[in-house]
Design an enzyme around this catalytic site. Sequence first.
Site, PDB file in Angstrom:
ATOM      1  N   GLU A  41       0.815  -1.223   0.000  1.00  0.00           N
ATOM      2  CA  GLU A  41       0.000   0.000   0.000  1.00  0.00           C
ATOM      3  C   GLU A  41       0.851   1.277   0.000  1.00  0.00           C
ATOM      4  O   GLU A  41       1.241   1.773   1.058  1.00  0.00           O
ATOM      5  CB  GLU A  41      -0.934   0.022   1.225  1.00  0.00           C
ATOM      6  CG  GLU A  41      -1.814   1.276   1.254  1.00  0.00           C
ATOM      7  CD  GLU A  41      -2.789   1.332   2.428  1.00  0.00           C
ATOM      8  OE1 GLU A  41      -2.727   0.467   3.315  1.00  0.00           O
ATOM      9  OE2 GLU A  41      -3.598   2.262   2.455  1.00  0.00           O
TER      10      GLU A  41
ATOM     11  N   LYS B 191      -2.473  -1.930  -3.173  1.00  0.00           N
ATOM     12  CA  LYS B 191      -3.525  -1.096  -2.584  1.00  0.00           C
ATOM     13  C   LYS B 191      -3.109   0.370  -2.767  1.00  0.00           C
ATOM     14  O   LYS B 191      -2.438   0.942  -1.906  1.00  0.00           O
ATOM     15  CB  LYS B 191      -3.700  -1.452  -1.106  1.00  0.00           C
ATOM     16  CG  LYS B 191      -4.693  -0.561  -0.380  1.00  0.00           C
ATOM     17  CD  LYS B 191      -5.134  -1.158   0.945  1.00  0.00           C
ATOM     18  CE  LYS B 191      -6.002  -0.191   1.709  1.00  0.00           C
ATOM     19  NZ  LYS B 191      -6.698  -0.788   2.842  1.00  0.00           N
TER      20      LYS B 191
END
Length: 342
Positions: A177, A219
């Site tokens: 992420e 992400k």
Amino acid sequence: MTNRSTGHTARALVAPGKGILAADESTPTMAKRLATVGVESTEEVRRGYREILLTTPGLAEFVSGVILFDETIRQRTGDGRPFPAVLHEAGIIPGIKVDAGTKALAGFPDEVVTAGLDGLRERFTEYVELGARFAKWRAVLRIGPGRPSPACIEANAHALARYAALAQEAGLMPVVEPEVLMDGTHDLDRCAEVTQRVLHAVYDHLDRHRVVLEATLLKPNMVLSGTDCPEPADDTAVAAATLDVLRRAVPAAVPGVVFLSGGMTEEQATARLDALNRQQPQPWQLSFSFGRALQGPVLRAWAGDDGRREEAQAALLHRAGLNGAARYGSYVSAMETSASTV
Ligand code: 13P
């Protein structure tokens, strides 16, 4: 062997019509979220609230996995069942946030690097025993004059790669992420340029650290104009800019892209995911890993009153169902007010 099975986890998490619920707020962040509905944060309040989320009947129809926090993965339902076991029984994959949050990057004012690599191998062993099957690590990049600096991008991409390699070694599927924050006056093009630079660095480092991309998920932020941009881009422009950047920077070996909501409203997050999924085919599944955009309605419906448990769970199921529809590009805003999402 390990990476074949974590590849299976990655694909299961982005199964059609489903996405991830991020319920991994650190204790200080959870206190902020609870304060928005006037609730004081205690360990028992956090446990009870997370129990409402995780025991929502029918959640597995739209939610493939839930990301937990260190405190949460060790907690139990009121009748004594460990949270990871509750999820496994419901057919939902438990995950764990393993980073230790951000720290100031020395020498670079207003820039941060994510901490948490020390002792991570040992922590992964424990999380596997506790039932986790995937992991998450969040890097934070801020857009501003001269920011993010090349040094900040490098430091964060390197840490993400070290984390992802350790996760795969432990048999856990890493969610990678890198979040470019939406705060600022910048326009869509500037966010696109920065997001692309960050993603190129991330995939370069993942490659150098021998991370198996088939057993990862990305992400990222959607490519957005800044929250204070005088001329905000509409959903169609957001979807087009996001796809341009992803196509240039994310290898097709990655099974899925699970967007964070990052401060978008619940409706914006769903409408933009829907706009993205209307542009098919793409090399990867385009899905969600939302925190605020899934939990906002639940917090408001519950507001600390356990007598409103059913309303809170209905709110979660409804919001998750809308995002499930967005996975097929079949969300329309009229669904917001209808009882059913199918
Ligand atoms: P938001 O969707 O609220 O941005 O949270 C997702 C997440 O897990 C951030 O790390």
